[in-house]
Each structure stands twice: as C-alpha cells, then as structure tokens.
Design a protein around this motif. Structure first.
Motif, PDB file in Angstrom:
ATOM      1  N   GLY A 135       0.848  -1.190   0.000  1.00 15.55           N
ATOM      2  CA  GLY A 135       0.000   0.000   0.000  1.00 15.55           C
ATOM      3  C   GLY A 135       0.878   1.231   0.000  1.00 15.55           C
ATOM      4  N   ASP A 137       1.199   5.194   0.161  1.00 16.93           N
ATOM      5  CA  ASP A 137       0.454   6.394   0.547  1.00 16.93           C
ATOM      6  C   ASP A 137       0.931   7.598  -0.263  1.00 16.93           C
ATOM      7  N   ARG A 420      -4.236   5.729  -0.825  1.00 17.51           N
ATOM      8  CA  ARG A 420      -3.448   4.500  -0.704  1.00 17.51           C
ATOM      9  C   ARG A 420      -3.887   3.493  -1.762  1.00 17.51           C
TER      10      ARG A 420
END
Length: 465
Positions: A135, A137, A420
């Motif tokens: 993930g 960001d 994300r």
C-alpha cells in the motif's frame, strides 16, 4: 473539484452536472443510509490505548474522489517502479547487500534496524516475492504533483474499506455509475488470490491451499481479515488452529489437519513464531519459520519486509529506486530530515513549529507531531523526546495538501486527503487496482487523515479512458 476561478476540474465535470440536479437533503439522506449500511455489515475498526477503545464505525463521505485515466496511468507507472525496487532492495539486503557495498545507504541503517530479521539472511521467498501486497500512501500538492508519503510493505490495511466503499456507492447511487464510466475494483479479491497462488512454495503439489492468519477478534483490523478470507473463499485461521505436521504447517479441519501452502498473515513478525521470535507469543505457529526456510510454506508478506517501509529507509528511496532500476524515481519523495544526523536534528529543533515529525517505526498517526497545529507546550515536550532519541524520528515539511469536497451540515466543504492504492505482486508481475483507499481529514484544516485520529474515507473513482 473546483479550480481557483470557480471552474470544474475535468475529471469532476460529469459528477458536477449530476450534483447540480440533486437535492441537498436527498444527498444527506443517502449519507445516513450509507452509515446504517456500514453499521449493519459491521465495517468497524478498533482504537488502541483508549478507555473507550471498542469497535467504531469509520466515517464515510458520499462525495467520491475522482481521478482521470491520464493521472492514473502516471501513478500506476510510478508505483510499479517503486514496488519492483522495494522487492529488489529486500532481496539484496538479505543476500549480497550490494547497495551497502556501493555506499548508497549506510550499513548502520540496516544493522541497527528493528525490522531487519537476521533469520531471513540467505532466504529467498517462493517466486522471489517479498511484498505480495503493498500500500503506497500518496499526497497531491498540485495538478500533476504527487508525492509518496510512505510505503506500507509489512501488512498494509484498508483494502476492505476500498471495496465496501464502492459497494456502498453502487447501492446508494446506481444512476451515477450509468452516467460516469468508472473502472471497477471488485476483482481485487480474485487478483489477490491469484497472486498468492502464483507464489506457492516448492512443497505445493496441487491447487494451492491458502489461508488468512489473524491475531483474532480483538485486532483493530479483524473485520478486514474476515472480509478478505470470505471474499477469496479461503479459511480464516488463528495461531491455535495451526501446527507443524510432517514437515508442513497444517490447519485443523473436521477431517484432521490439512497442509497450507500460502499463509496471508496479518500478524507482526515478532509474534509469528514463538520458537524463533517472542517466546510468549500466542498468536503465531511454533516452528513456522523453519518450515518457511525449507520451502514448505509461503508467508505473505515475507518476514522481514518491515525494513522497507521504515521511515528512515524512506528518505533513501530515490537512491534505492535508481540503484535497482537504473532510472530516476517517477514519483517523488517528500523532502525528509533524518534526525539521527546532527545537522538535520539542529534544523528540526529550530523549526519544530513548521514541520511534521514522525517516529521511524511508527504507524497509524501515533507518536507524531504536526508543528503548525501544536501548542507551545506540546512542542517543548516533543523537543525533549527528540533530544533523547533523535534516531527514532524523521521530519518533513507541512505540504500544501490537495483537498476534496465532503458533505457537511452546511453543504460541501474542502478537506485534506491522501490516497493509498494497493499493488499485488506475483512472480509474473505487478498489478495495481484502479482506485484505492482515500482517507480524508473530517476536521476543518486538519492534515491528519488516519481513522485512529478521527479521519474518514470515501470512494475513489478512476475514470475509464
């Protein structure tokens, strides 16, 4: 959604047309219906360290965040490059450590890193994949300016909200999806299962058996663990359901113990194996690391991947990307001061009221200071912490983050957001789901979007080309 002159940014044009024809009270009614849906389904999270830390609903905003196909294509390319570099970096530091020999990062950054696992030295995961799920960001500061805020390479969470947010929007506003061509996200569980199956270990002889390992009902992300297991059609297990049988990790079933090929674990490294790590852990499986090293099971993400999302390592990511890909990083890092360096520490101490300071190993918005929003007393207290443990912190400027509209009692209002996206990594390549988790600061002027700190979420639309 709007530019500085009151015009509408192109990706939002069709949505704005619909919005102008929609009654505001009707929109608020839909928002209440969405909240009731979340409550009925049980889409919750827990907050640690608070007396009222029971399950909470994560706030959901019904105004989507919209990204054009052109913007997404650039993000996709940049994240693909970054994820490949992270996997190459992890393989290198657990094998030849060429990047250290080349002087591109200091040896102490690895040797003294809490997330570095010596037991992974010389171990190559099945298919060469360390981070099966990543993930990334992102924050936006201008029309074509995206920065990577941090990389989540251990056990990134939030994908269940991405999927449920879309499902909620489809139920609440079906007419919108007939008017606006939005790329789907619903195939994520299928793609996740495919990526995990592709990474099956040498001991796998048939169709890979996959399971999701959860710490249990009281974990903050338990809803997500159960949700993903159900969506993939695999078993949700706890450590007590597993044991080593005949050289394999097996799960208890009504017909005896059945060997597992791939374990998607949502348990931290320290608790994964009481024989190899914390002996007091009741969450893991005694001996699983020995089976893993012998090729008897795939653990996703691999143990030891946390070193790649360490915030001190983050500051070297442009060098890491260039070292392993031979190219400049497509997505930029936020400028970062490493407080372990005396000159950087001096600058940070002198400018705390203008900076965001984060713990190197922190997550969830805990242990951080947002200088412009902090009181003099909070800044003074943080200075003491910084001086005592400078290597535990990094600092960054407070960026002029982009805003998106949220529905408030007074109508639409701007709030800061991040994004994300989720990348799935298999031996045959990287796949990015078109969208991701948009987290939004529900408080006016706030830069903190974490749900544990009062932030909410909204559906992320990537338009078809």
């Amino acid at each position: 959604m709007l530019d500085g002159t009151g015009g509408v940014h192109e990706p939002y044009a069709a949505y704005q047309d619909w919005l102008q024809q929609t009654d505001a009270s009707g929109l608020r009614t839909k928002a209440k219906e969405a909240e009731a849906f979340f409550r009925r389904v049980g889409i919750t999270f827990n907050v640690y360290g608070q007396s009222d830390a029971d399950e909470r609903l994560i706030p959901f905003d019904v105004v989507p965040r919209i990204i054009s196909a052109r913007e997404w294509a650039r993000l996709e390319k940049g994240i693909d490059q970054r994820v490949r570099a992270i996997n190459a970096f992890l393989h290198d530091i657990y094998h030849d450590q060429d990047i250290i020999r080349a002087g591109r990062i200091p040896e102490s950054l690895i040797a003294n890193n809490e997330a570095f696992l010596p037991k992974m030295i010389g171990v190559t995961p099945p298919g060469g994949v360390y981070t099966h799920i990543v993930g990334t960001d992102l924050v936006r500061t201008g029309k074509d300016e995206f920065y990577v805020l941090e990389d989540n390479a251990r056990t990134p969470s939030g994908v269940s909200y991405m999927l449920e947010n879309r499902e909620t929007m489809l139920q609440m506003f079906p007419e919108l999806f007939s008017r606006i061509r939005v790329q789907p996200v619903s195939d994520y569980p299928t793609e996740l299962r495919r990526a995990l199956a592709k990474s099956a270990p040498p001991a796998c002889t048939g169709r890979p058996v996959i399971a999701v390992l959860t710490p249990g009902l009281h974990n903050s992300a338990f809803f997500e663990h159960a949700f993903l297991a159900e969506q993939m059609g695999v078993e949700l297990v706890e450590g007590s359901d597993l044991q080593v049988v005949d050289g394999r990790v097996a799960m208890r079933t009504t017909r005896g113990y059945r060997p597992i090929d791939v374990l998607y674990r949502r348990v931290d490294d320290d608790y994964l194996d009481p024989l190899n790590f914390r002996p007091d852990s009741l969450l893991g499986v005694p001996g699983i690391m020995d089976i893993y090293r012998s090729g008897g099971i795939t653990i996703a993400n691999a143990p030891g991947t946390g070193v790649a999302d360490d915030k001190a390592i983050y500051s070297y990511m442009p060098d890491i990307v260039e070292f392993y890909t031979g190219q400049q990083a497509i997505l930029k890092n936020v400028p970062t001061w490493r407080c372990a360096e005396p000159d950087s520490l001096a600058y940070v101490l002198d400018n705390l009221d203008q900076l965001v300071v984060k713990e190197v190993h922190g997550s969830g918005g805990y242990g951080m200071l947002v200088g412009p929003a902090a009181s003099k007393k909070e800044i003074a207290a943080f200075k003491t912490k910084l001086k005592a443990r400078p290597a535990a912190y990094i600092a960054q400027p407070t960026l002029a983050l982009s805003t998106v509209p949220v529905l408030t009692r007074g109508g639409l209002a701007p709030r800061h957001v991040d994004l994300r996206p989720f990348a799935l990594v298999a031996p045959d390549g990287v796949r990015l789901t078109p969208g991701g988790l948009t987290r939004v600061a529900m408080k006016k002027g706030s830069l903190v979007v974490n749900s544990s700190q009062g932030g909410g979420t909204k559906d992320t639309w990537v338009l078809e080309d």
